[in-house]
Design an enzyme around this catalytic site. Sequence first.
Site, mmCIF file in Angstrom:
data_model
loop_
_atom_site.group_PDB
_atom_site.id
_atom_site.type_symbol
_atom_site.label_atom_id
_atom_site.label_comp_id
_atom_site.label_asym_id
_atom_site.label_seq_id
_atom_site.Cartn_x
_atom_site.Cartn_y
_atom_site.Cartn_z
ATOM 1 N N ASP A 1 0.835 -1.212 0.000
ATOM 2 C CA ASP A 1 0.000 0.000 0.000
ATOM 3 C C ASP A 1 0.867 1.259 0.000
ATOM 4 O OD1 ASP A 1 -2.048 -1.704 0.135
ATOM 5 O OD2 ASP A 1 -2.743 -1.152 2.148
ATOM 6 N N PHE B 1 2.314 2.002 -3.334
ATOM 7 C CA PHE B 1 1.245 2.478 -4.216
ATOM 8 C C PHE B 1 0.975 3.961 -3.939
ATOM 9 C CE2 PHE B 1 -3.091 3.444 -5.319
ATOM 10 C CZ PHE B 1 -3.279 2.803 -6.539
ATOM 11 N N SER C 1 -36.556 -2.490 -16.830
ATOM 12 C CA SER C 1 -36.476 -3.285 -15.601
ATOM 13 C C SER C 1 -36.781 -4.738 -15.957
ATOM 14 C CB SER C 1 -37.447 -2.753 -14.565
ATOM 15 O OG SER C 1 -38.731 -2.817 -15.099
ATOM 16 N N GLU D 1 -27.558 -15.540 -13.114
ATOM 17 C CA GLU D 1 -26.660 -14.606 -12.430
ATOM 18 C C GLU D 1 -27.253 -14.232 -11.085
ATOM 19 O OE1 GLU D 1 -26.047 -11.160 -14.915
ATOM 20 O OE2 GLU D 1 -25.647 -12.442 -16.635
ATOM 21 N N LYS E 1 -28.593 -11.587 -8.446
ATOM 22 C CA LYS E 1 -29.219 -10.270 -8.597
ATOM 23 C C LYS E 1 -28.671 -9.390 -7.473
ATOM 24 C CE LYS E 1 -33.707 -8.164 -9.500
ATOM 25 N NZ LYS E 1 -33.507 -6.953 -8.737
ATOM 26 N N ASP F 1 -27.904 -6.457 -5.024
ATOM 27 C CA ASP F 1 -28.843 -5.496 -4.457
ATOM 28 C C ASP F 1 -28.164 -4.136 -4.293
ATOM 29 O OD1 ASP F 1 -31.150 -4.532 -3.465
ATOM 30 O OD2 ASP F 1 -30.996 -5.494 -1.499
ATOM 31 N N ARG G 1 -29.738 5.016 -13.461
ATOM 32 C CA ARG G 1 -30.866 4.528 -14.261
ATOM 33 C C ARG G 1 -31.914 5.623 -14.455
ATOM 34 N NH1 ARG G 1 -35.823 2.151 -13.395
ATOM 35 N NH2 ARG G 1 -36.450 0.795 -15.095
ATOM 36 N N GLU H 1 -24.116 -3.035 -11.486
ATOM 37 C CA GLU H 1 -24.748 -2.666 -10.224
ATOM 38 C C GLU H 1 -23.676 -2.173 -9.259
ATOM 39 O OE1 GLU H 1 -27.932 -3.202 -10.547
ATOM 40 O OE2 GLU H 1 -28.807 -3.143 -8.521
ATOM 41 N N TYR I 1 -22.689 -6.446 -15.775
ATOM 42 C CA TYR I 1 -23.397 -7.635 -16.237
ATOM 43 C C TYR I 1 -24.018 -7.534 -17.628
ATOM 44 C CZ TYR I 1 -26.986 -4.927 -13.757
ATOM 45 O OH TYR I 1 -27.783 -3.919 -13.297
ATOM 46 N N LYS J 1 -37.134 -13.489 -7.168
ATOM 47 C CA LYS J 1 -36.842 -12.736 -5.940
ATOM 48 C C LYS J 1 -36.947 -13.651 -4.729
ATOM 49 C CE LYS J 1 -37.466 -8.153 -6.548
ATOM 50 N NZ LYS J 1 -37.183 -7.018 -6.029
ATOM 51 N N CYS K 1 -43.379 8.726 30.960
ATOM 52 C CA CYS K 1 -42.045 8.596 30.358
ATOM 53 C C CYS K 1 -41.185 7.631 31.186
ATOM 54 C CB CYS K 1 -41.381 9.969 30.285
ATOM 55 S SG CYS K 1 -39.689 9.894 29.672
ATOM 56 N N CYS L 1 -38.180 9.928 32.789
ATOM 57 C CA CYS L 1 -38.332 11.013 33.768
ATOM 58 C C CYS L 1 -39.697 10.991 34.451
ATOM 59 C CB CYS L 1 -38.092 12.360 33.109
ATOM 60 S SG CYS L 1 -39.383 12.825 31.944
ATOM 61 N N CYS M 1 -42.847 12.660 25.291
ATOM 62 C CA CYS M 1 -42.615 13.142 26.641
ATOM 63 C C CYS M 1 -42.418 14.647 26.510
ATOM 64 C CB CYS M 1 -41.355 12.491 27.218
ATOM 65 S SG CYS M 1 -40.790 13.363 28.689
ATOM 66 N N CYS N 1 -35.792 15.922 30.726
ATOM 67 C CA CYS N 1 -35.756 14.481 30.474
ATOM 68 C C CYS N 1 -34.366 14.113 29.908
ATOM 69 C CB CYS N 1 -36.872 14.147 29.487
ATOM 70 S SG CYS N 1 -36.951 12.409 29.075
HETATM 71 S S1 IVH Z 1 -29.827 -7.449 -16.149
HETATM 72 C C1 IVH Z 1 -33.414 -5.287 -18.748
HETATM 73 N N1 IVH Z 1 -28.432 -8.608 -14.285
HETATM 74 O O1 IVH Z 1 -32.007 -5.633 -11.229
HETATM 75 C C2 IVH Z 1 -32.761 -5.250 -17.419
HETATM 76 N N2 IVH Z 1 -29.841 -6.813 -13.653
HETATM 77 O O2 IVH Z 1 -34.921 -5.630 -11.578
HETATM 78 C C3 IVH Z 1 -31.503 -6.039 -17.482
HETATM 79 N N3 IVH Z 1 -29.726 -6.246 -11.270
HETATM 80 O O3 IVH Z 1 -32.281 -2.671 -13.090
HETATM 81 C C4 IVH Z 1 -30.877 -6.073 -16.165
HETATM 82 N N4 IVH Z 1 -28.248 -7.776 -10.715
HETATM 83 O O4 IVH Z 1 -30.377 -2.861 -11.404
HETATM 84 C C5 IVH Z 1 -29.326 -7.640 -14.560
HETATM 85 N N5 IVH Z 1 -27.124 -9.733 -12.758
HETATM 86 C C6 IVH Z 1 -27.982 -8.775 -13.038
HETATM 87 C C7 IVH Z 1 -28.484 -7.903 -12.039
HETATM 88 C C8 IVH Z 1 -29.424 -6.938 -12.397
HETATM 89 C C9 IVH Z 1 -28.999 -6.773 -10.274
HETATM 90 C C10 IVH Z 1 -30.697 -5.150 -11.106
HETATM 91 C C11 IVH Z 1 -30.560 -4.047 -12.131
HETATM 92 C C12 IVH Z 1 -31.896 -3.987 -12.823
HETATM 93 C C13 IVH Z 1 -32.792 -4.626 -11.811
HETATM 94 C C14 IVH Z 1 -33.996 -5.196 -12.500
#
Ligand code: IVH
Length: 670
Positions: free
Chosen positions: A34, A37, A83, A113, A115, A117, A136, A173, A225, A312, A406, A409, A424, A430
């Site tokens: 580090d 770097f 979406s 893949e 998903k 978050d 987005r 993401e 992705y 999901k 409370c 107090c 309160c 308090c």
């Molecule tokens: S593909 C047409 N791949 O999920 C949309 N999305 O519910 C193609 N997300 O807006 C999206 N992991 O923000 C894709 N492996 C993944 C993902 C992914 C998370 C999110 C992404 C998207 C949302 C859709």
Amino acid sequence: MSLFDVKEKMDALAAELNQHTYNYYVLAMPTIADYEFDKKLATLNQLELDNPDLADPNSPTQKVGGDITKNFVTIPHRWAMLSLGNTYNEQDLRDFDERVRKSIGDDFQYVCELKFDGLSISLTYEDSKLVKAVTRGDGSKGDDVTTNVKTINSIPHWLKSKDVPPLFEIRGEIFMHRAAFDRLNNEREALGEVQYANPRNFAAGTVKMQDSKEVAKRPLDCFLYSLNTDKNYFKTHWESLQSLKDWGFHISKDAKLVNGIDDVLDFITYWSEHRFGLSYDIDGIVIKINSYAQQQELGFTAKSPRWAISYKYKAQEVETLLEKVTYQVGRTGAVTPVANLKPIQLAGTTVKRATLHNANEIERLDLHEGDSVFVEKGGEIIPKIINVNLDKRIKGASKIVYLTHCPECGTKLIRKEGEVAFYCPNDEGCPPQIVGKIQHFIGRKAMNIDGLGNETIETFYQRGLVKHISDLYTLKDKSDELKLLDRFGDRSIENMLNGIEHSKQMPFEKVLFGLGIRYVGETVAKKLAFGAKNIENLINSTLDELTAIEEIGGKIAESILEYFSKPEHLDQIARLKSDGLQFITQENEVALKSDKLTGKTFVISGVFENYSREELKDLIESNGGKILSGISVKLNYLLAGENMGPSKLDKAKKLNIPLITEGNLFEMLK
Ligand code: IVH
């Protein structure tokens, strides 16, 4: 060294640093200490400072941030960001599979893949360089967050490989690892700042921060992705993922190419158990048809592709015992009930408490002592009780009855009309309210006092050293008492007293926010400070005068009137004033503000006679205008100086965008 040699040295250093960043953040295989770097980065930084004309906007030094974005510019997406349709069970997925097979037959593969978050981001690379990062937004246009995204270590600023499309967009993401989230959120708690509910919100909040230096302090990561190009470079999604990895992008190693829906279901089952072992949150699985030709055949609905779907995961739910209900009193006096539970493992953490929100929630659950309850961990930090297992209710158990007084107090609680929370009213006597108010005052968003934390305030209060905000400013006369405290050495006392002294320079709006008047958050405090200009005007304002200030409604105005009607508050303000705190808005801050340019967009280009580009940008923004990064149909004015680039001029002419001078701008502001 000739300029040419300097540039060569800078490029070589940048390439070397980029490689190390990639090794560390993408491959997780560092090959440099580090310290080494940091030394190389410092050298490059110095070269850039000495030779600003040679500095590359995509240099690795940009990873530490620097630029401030006041208003994010909206940019249209070249390819709409759609979406995904959601599924929640096996049948939904089999139906999806059936629809696909009806349309393209049985000969296809799926890519499964995780998903992630977080928040989705679109990155544009031109000639191997990152040129834009856009959120987005509403799917057709998003915010330009390039400066902030450049601080993310796993996102390359330039690609080593030149064998990439000249222009492409890659989506992914942005997220925060759970460990970083916990650490930063704990720090926030210690500083008395509002905590984020989950890593996703923390990541999203970070990407939209104005100060990219602050963004750089919060470690974010990004998995990519999907790739968009004008013509298809690859035949399949799987092939493109492998190439993206080679180009230097951070691609999850957990994606899998599978042959049919049963394999997809196995993937889902595997990750439903193993997801808690990941260092980050996922909320499901994404399933995509592998072949691009077949994706094209399937097409899109208005909102989402027919060639992909998400599965999901349900929020995890467990059953445990309610041990007791306790009550917390906040700085505003609001009393919040908390369920204390028999500790149990849930979604990777041990759960001991669940929020009950308010008295209505206890009623809704019809909670009884010793109940067995179902607990769910959704998006919040503190889990929630979903319902009670009535089969296990102990016979004769008594109903949980909300407090009448409370717990701290003993004052009788009140409930204001139209509100669900009990309060309160003893705000001056308090203890948690007193401590909470002082903690709020010292917090980062208010007076930002260095060397002083929430625990110290707690200790000071218990020792009788502070009872009011204004007592902080007399601590300097109590150093003998301070020295008697455990873990409080000369150095930390000095730091703290310096921090307190320094806070006297904080602007009026921060002081006003720090007072902790109900409904007066950061933005409202700003509006009040600019509207009233000083504390006397504010104290003497009538309801009508207050509501005449931009964004101040009746509820806020009434709360302000109530606050200033109390003699003890006026006394506190008088003491703070005599201690030297700021209670007047600085004139230059007021003078600059207008909304004369609201709704107008500008691009500034070239060299100007009287002002720098930066000064012109500030001038436009402080009068409500927006700066765009490029010329498009959205642009209203091109503020043109000397030596402007011919391509910009051409584009502006083509789009019929008026050119204005410095003088025209000042005319507009008159
Ligand atoms: S593909 C047409 N791949 O999920 C949309 N999305 O519910 C193609 N997300 O807006 C999206 N992991 O923000 C894709 N492996 C993944 C993902 C992914 C998370 C999110 C992404 C998207 C949302 C859709």
